[in-house]
Design a protein around this motif. Structure first.
Motif, PDB file in Angstrom:
ATOM      1  N   ASP A  35       0.810  -1.220   0.000  1.00 51.90           N
ATOM      2  CA  ASP A  35       0.000   0.000   0.000  1.00 51.90           C
ATOM      3  C   ASP A  35       0.846   1.274   0.000  1.00 51.90           C
ATOM      4  O   ASP A  35       0.310   2.369  -0.160  1.00 51.90           O
ATOM      5  CB  ASP A  35      -0.941   0.016   1.210  1.00 51.90           C
ATOM      6  N   PHE A  36       2.156   1.133   0.196  1.00 49.69           N
ATOM      7  CA  PHE A  36       3.057   2.282   0.258  1.00 49.69           C
ATOM      8  C   PHE A  36       3.803   2.515  -1.059  1.00 49.69           C
ATOM      9  O   PHE A  36       4.549   3.474  -1.178  1.00 49.69           O
ATOM     10  CB  PHE A  36       4.073   2.102   1.400  1.00 49.69           C
ATOM     11  N   HIS A  37       3.627   1.598  -2.016  1.00 49.19           N
ATOM     12  CA  HIS A  37       4.306   1.755  -3.307  1.00 49.19           C
ATOM     13  C   HIS A  37       3.760   2.970  -4.040  1.00 49.19           C
ATOM     14  O   HIS A  37       2.544   3.141  -4.139  1.00 49.19           O
ATOM     15  CB  HIS A  37       4.109   0.537  -4.206  1.00 49.19           C
ATOM     16  N   PRO A  38       4.637   3.795  -4.602  1.00 49.21           N
ATOM     17  CA  PRO A  38       4.147   4.878  -5.456  1.00 49.21           C
ATOM     18  C   PRO A  38       3.621   4.293  -6.771  1.00 49.21           C
ATOM     19  O   PRO A  38       3.992   3.183  -7.167  1.00 49.21           O
ATOM     20  CB  PRO A  38       5.394   5.741  -5.691  1.00 49.21           C
ATOM     21  N   PRO A  39       2.760   5.032  -7.457  1.00 50.15           N
ATOM     22  CA  PRO A  39       2.177   4.531  -8.714  1.00 50.15           C
ATOM     23  C   PRO A  39       3.223   4.070  -9.738  1.00 50.15           C
ATOM     24  O   PRO A  39       2.985   3.099 -10.458  1.00 50.15           O
ATOM     25  CB  PRO A  39       1.377   5.724  -9.232  1.00 50.15           C
ATOM     26  N   ALA A  40       4.367   4.745  -9.791  1.00 55.74           N
ATOM     27  CA  ALA A  40       5.396   4.351 -10.763  1.00 55.74           C
ATOM     28  C   ALA A  40       5.916   2.937 -10.486  1.00 55.74           C
ATOM     29  O   ALA A  40       6.178   2.174 -11.425  1.00 55.74           O
ATOM     30  CB  ALA A  40       6.545   5.353 -10.750  1.00 55.74           C
ATOM     31  N   ASN A  41       6.075   2.568  -9.210  1.00 59.62           N
ATOM     32  CA  ASN A  41       6.530   1.221  -8.875  1.00 59.62           C
ATOM     33  C   ASN A  41       5.494   0.180  -9.287  1.00 59.62           C
ATOM     34  O   ASN A  41       5.828  -0.868  -9.846  1.00 59.62           O
ATOM     35  CB  ASN A  41       6.807   1.088  -7.379  1.00 59.62           C
ATOM     36  N   ILE A  42       4.227   0.469  -9.001  1.00 63.90           N
ATOM     37  CA  ILE A  42       3.162  -0.473  -9.349  1.00 63.90           C
ATOM     38  C   ILE A  42       3.091  -0.651 -10.861  1.00 63.90           C
ATOM     39  O   ILE A  42       2.975  -1.771 -11.360  1.00 63.90           O
ATOM     40  CB  ILE A  42       1.815  -0.011  -8.763  1.00 63.90           C
ATOM     41  N   ALA A  43       3.203   0.452 -11.590  1.00 64.09           N
ATOM     42  CA  ALA A  43       3.170   0.378 -13.049  1.00 64.09           C
ATOM     43  C   ALA A  43       4.341  -0.448 -13.579  1.00 64.09           C
ATOM     44  O   ALA A  43       4.183  -1.259 -14.499  1.00 64.09           O
ATOM     45  CB  ALA A  43       3.190   1.779 -13.656  1.00 64.09           C
ATOM     46  N   LYS A  44       5.513  -0.261 -13.001  1.00 67.05           N
ATOM     47  CA  LYS A  44       6.695  -0.995 -13.450  1.00 67.05           C
ATOM     48  C   LYS A  44       6.508  -2.492 -13.225  1.00 67.05           C
ATOM     49  O   LYS A  44       6.756  -3.302 -14.127  1.00 67.05           O
ATOM     50  CB  LYS A  44       7.940  -0.482 -12.708  1.00 67.05           C
ATOM     51  N   MET A  45       6.054  -2.875 -12.011  1.00 64.21           N
ATOM     52  CA  MET A  45       5.861  -4.293 -11.720  1.00 64.21           C
ATOM     53  C   MET A  45       4.724  -4.877 -12.557  1.00 64.21           C
ATOM     54  O   MET A  45       4.833  -5.997 -13.061  1.00 64.21           O
ATOM     55  CB  MET A  45       5.595  -4.494 -10.224  1.00 64.21           C
ATOM     56  N   SER A  46       3.642  -4.126 -12.705  1.00 66.54           N
ATOM     57  CA  SER A  46       2.505  -4.586 -13.520  1.00 66.54           C
ATOM     58  C   SER A  46       2.930  -4.827 -14.959  1.00 66.54           C
ATOM     59  O   SER A  46       2.378  -5.697 -15.642  1.00 66.54           O
ATOM     60  CB  SER A  46       1.373  -3.558 -13.491  1.00 66.54           C
ATOM     61  N   GLY A  47       3.931  -4.078 -15.414  1.00 67.75           N
ATOM     62  CA  GLY A  47       4.454  -4.250 -16.762  1.00 67.75           C
ATOM     63  C   GLY A  47       5.453  -5.384 -16.888  1.00 67.75           C
ATOM     64  O   GLY A  47       6.046  -5.579 -17.938  1.00 67.75           O
TER      65      GLY A  47
END
Length: 171
Positions: A35-47
Motif C-alpha cells: 500500500d506504500f508503493h508509489p504509482p510508478a513502482n506499481i506500473a513498473k511491476m505490472s508491466g
C-alpha cells in the motif's frame, strides 16, 4: 510486544495474510508495504519489470517511517529481500525484528498463481528469489517455513519469540 515486526519474504509467501493474523493476535496495528508503493513502482511491476534499488529506496524510507511510528508495537508486511533493505529499515527503527517466511519456489509459485489481478505478476517470482538474501546471523528475527497453516505459522512465532501468553489470549 515492545517493538515493530516486519513479516518478510518473496511475493506470494503469505506476508500480508500472516502479518494481518500476527497483528490481530498481538493486538497491534498492521500495515501492508504494498500500500506504500508509489504509482510508478506499481506500473513498473505490472508491466513485468522488477524494481531496482533506486525504485525501492523511497518506498523503504516510507516504510521505515511507519516502523518508527510503531516502534512500540506494529506489524508490517514487506518483502525486505536484501540485507541492505533491512539495514535501511533498521536505520529508522533499530529494534525491529523480522519474520522471514521461507518456502520453495514451487510452493510459492502455486500460491502466487492463485492471486489473479495482483500487480506482481508470477513471471517476476524468479527475480524475487535471485534478489532474496535470507536473514543473517547479525539480524534479529525468525525464519518460519510457509508449508503449514497460517495459525501454525503465527503460533510458531509466538512460541519462538517468547511472547507473553496473556497478550494473545482472548478476554
Amino acid at each position: 510486544m515492545n517493538t515493530a515486526l516486519v513479516v518478510m519474504g518473496v511475493s506470494g509467501s503469505g506476508k500480508s495474510t500472516v502479518g494481518a493474523a500476527l497483528a490481530q493476535r498481538l493486538r497491534v496495528p498492521f500495515a501492508d508495504a504494498d500500500d506504500f508503493h508509489p504509482p510508478a513502482n506499481i506500473a513498473k511491476m505490472s508491466g513485468g519489470h522488477a524494481l531496482d534499488d533506486d525504485d525501492r529506496y523511497p518506498w523503504l524510507e516510507t516504510i521505515g517511517q511507519w516502523l518508527t511510528a510503531h516502534s512500540d508495537g506494529g506489524v508490517m508486511s514487506c518483502s525486505a529481500l536484501k540485507h541492505k533493505y533491512r539495514d535501511q529499515l533498521r536505520a529508522h527503527c533499530p529494534t525491529v525484528r523480522f519474520v522471514y517466511l521461507s518456502g520453495s519456489p514451487e510452493v510459492i509459485g502455486r500460491r502466487q498463481a492463485s492471486r489473479p489481478g495482483h500487480f506482481m505478476p508470477p513471471a517476476l517470482l524468479a527475480s524475487q528469489f535471485e534478489t532474496l538474501e535470507p536473514l543473517g546471523p547479525d539480524e534479529q528475527g525468525y525464519e518460519i517455513n510457509i508449508d503449514q497453516s497460517i495459525d501454525k505459522i503465527v503460533e510458531t512465532y509466538i512460541v519462538a519469540a517468547g511472547v507473553d501468553p496473556s497478550i494473545t489470549e482472548e478476554n
